[in-house]
Design an enzyme around this catalytic site. Sequence first.
Site, PDB file in Angstrom:
ATOM      1  N   PHE A 115       0.861  -1.190   0.000  1.00 41.75           N
ATOM      2  CA  PHE A 115       0.000   0.000   0.000  1.00 41.75           C
ATOM      3  C   PHE A 115       0.889   1.227   0.000  1.00 41.75           C
ATOM      4  O   PHE A 115       1.747   1.378   0.877  1.00 41.75           O
ATOM      5  CB  PHE A 115      -0.920   0.017   1.231  1.00 41.75           C
ATOM      6  CG  PHE A 115      -1.843   1.208   1.228  1.00 41.75           C
ATOM      7  CD1 PHE A 115      -2.991   1.207   0.442  1.00 41.75           C
ATOM      8  CD2 PHE A 115      -1.562   2.331   1.982  1.00 41.75           C
ATOM      9  CE1 PHE A 115      -3.836   2.315   0.404  1.00 41.75           C
ATOM     10  CE2 PHE A 115      -2.406   3.443   1.953  1.00 41.75           C
ATOM     11  CZ  PHE A 115      -3.545   3.438   1.169  1.00 41.75           C
ATOM     12  N   ASP A 201       9.290   2.566   1.230  1.00 43.53           N
ATOM     13  CA  ASP A 201       8.154   3.309   1.759  1.00 43.53           C
ATOM     14  C   ASP A 201       8.089   3.003   3.251  1.00 43.53           C
ATOM     15  O   ASP A 201       7.644   1.930   3.662  1.00 43.53           O
ATOM     16  CB  ASP A 201       6.874   2.853   1.039  1.00 43.53           C
ATOM     17  CG  ASP A 201       5.621   3.511   1.617  1.00 43.53           C
ATOM     18  OD1 ASP A 201       5.718   4.175   2.674  1.00 43.53           O
ATOM     19  OD2 ASP A 201       4.549   3.352   1.007  1.00 43.53           O
ATOM     20  N   LYS A 230       3.307   9.729   8.751  1.00 47.76           N
ATOM     21  CA  LYS A 230       2.667   9.238   9.974  1.00 47.76           C
ATOM     22  C   LYS A 230       3.363   9.682  11.263  1.00 47.76           C
ATOM     23  O   LYS A 230       3.197  10.804  11.710  1.00 47.76           O
ATOM     24  CB  LYS A 230       2.544   7.718   9.908  1.00 47.76           C
ATOM     25  CG  LYS A 230       1.472   7.245   8.902  1.00 47.76           C
ATOM     26  CD  LYS A 230       1.109   5.813   9.154  1.00 47.76           C
ATOM     27  CE  LYS A 230       0.184   5.222   8.096  1.00 47.76           C
ATOM     28  NZ  LYS A 230      -1.235   5.411   8.367  1.00 47.76           N
TER      29      LYS A 230
HETATM   30  N1  PLP Z   1       2.444   4.254   2.534  1.00 49.83           N
HETATM   31  C1  PLP Z   1       2.163   3.420   3.537  1.00 49.83           C
HETATM   32  C2  PLP Z   1       3.081   2.263   3.795  1.00 49.83           C
HETATM   33  C3  PLP Z   1       1.033   3.619   4.338  1.00 49.83           C
HETATM   34  O1  PLP Z   1       0.764   2.764   5.332  1.00 49.83           O
HETATM   35  C4  PLP Z   1       0.203   4.723   4.073  1.00 49.83           C
HETATM   36  C5  PLP Z   1      -1.012   4.964   4.870  1.00 49.83           C
HETATM   37  O2  PLP Z   1      -1.497   4.115   5.572  1.00 49.83           O
HETATM   38  C6  PLP Z   1       0.536   5.577   3.011  1.00 49.83           C
HETATM   39  C7  PLP Z   1       1.676   5.324   2.278  1.00 49.83           C
HETATM   40  C8  PLP Z   1      -0.310   6.783   2.710  1.00 49.83           C
HETATM   41  O3  PLP Z   1      -0.128   7.735   3.705  1.00 49.83           O
HETATM   42  P1  PLP Z   1      -1.179   8.931   3.894  1.00 49.83           P
HETATM   43  O4  PLP Z   1      -2.448   8.335   4.391  1.00 49.83           O
HETATM   44  O5  PLP Z   1      -0.516   9.849   4.908  1.00 49.83           O
HETATM   45  O6  PLP Z   1      -1.318   9.593   2.564  1.00 49.83           O
END
Ligand code: PLP
Length: 374
Positions: A115, A201, A230
């Site tokens: 994700f 990521d 986060k």
């Molecule tokens: N990347 C990862 C691994 C995530 O867990 C998330 C959100 O849960 C995102 C990207 C997207 O982040 P945001 O909700 O701050 O756009």
Amino acid sequence: MTLVRGRGLEVWDDGGRSYLDLIGGLGALSLGHAHPAWVRAVTDAASTIGLTTNLVHTRPQAELASRLAALLPIPDARVFLCNSGAEANEALLKLVRKHGLALGKTAIVVLEGSFHGRTVATLAATGQPAKRAPFEPLLDWFRFVPPGDAAALEQALSPGDVAAVLLEPVLGEGGVVPLPAGYLRRARELCDLRGALLAVDEVQSGTGRCGEWLAISSSGVVPDVASLAKALGGGLPIGALVARADLSFAPGEHASTFGGGPVPCCAALAVLETIEADGLLAHVDAMGSLLRDEVSRLAPAGSLADVRGAGLLCGFQVAADAGRVVTALRDRGVLASTAGADTVRFTPPYVTTPQEVDVAAKALAASIQEVAAA
Ligand code: PLP
């Protein structure tokens, strides 16, 4: 349920009932609710200088960029500040795309089950077909491989057209699945062999969530590019892209009106300082192990299919519907989320105490039992 107040892990609803918050802003609330150092940093910043945009440097922006460059293992790193995880990944994808195009490489390898966000490019990179389906066709830059399968990764890289491999060292939304250290090391080797960048990521797994500044560091692997968000802001929206200096954007190629604003930057600095001053990386590691051990010990035999995670990113795969377990937990006064249909996820603040671990583990074991008996 309408929540009106919080302190540490405890939150209260408008009827005065208290809950233990192990959602922790889906991993964003690194210091818990209303941490005094964070509140002081945010209020001081708000009363000192307003938004200048990232056309102009401010002291908090420069300090945060330097702190991140110093803390992360990426050598000689440059930092771009934005407002969310998806935005950090959007910048990451533009950066590796630009670098790849200059070398004639157009593909980006990503993992099934991953994700990366809900913007158009990050959604296209997300390895969950159900999330992509309503919006397809999307960008065709991405080549998907199963997580943890080094042979599949080698094959995906073999045409020599891959600009970067992008992976979550611990797949978060994909069920809290840590990738084996050996696989991460092999990914680094294969990227080096094929002239591809290794991008991580770490929006969910980074900034100390897994007991290291970057979760990938526990494997000894150094990436070329990393995205954070986060936990970095402790509850205020901020994202960061940290990359090798030679990969940087030229002026005007990328920007953000709100990115690097003084208030979120000061919040992030308070988060980093508190993690260091209070030894929270080791604490996160210890509390995560305790939580996983306690749930494994207390859950009824046969009710847990798997217990996964690193630090305070914990996944409990149940032999039942995880959503029902989360509802039963809430009735017992504990807030949790799911990661996939069968996994209960805890992403509590780094200040979680052993007593709170005990309460959460007992509540989860009892909730699993209740759902199994129903
Ligand atoms: N990347 C990862 C691994 C995530 O867990 C998330 C959100 O849960 C995102 C990207 C997207 O982040 P945001 O909700 O701050 O756009």
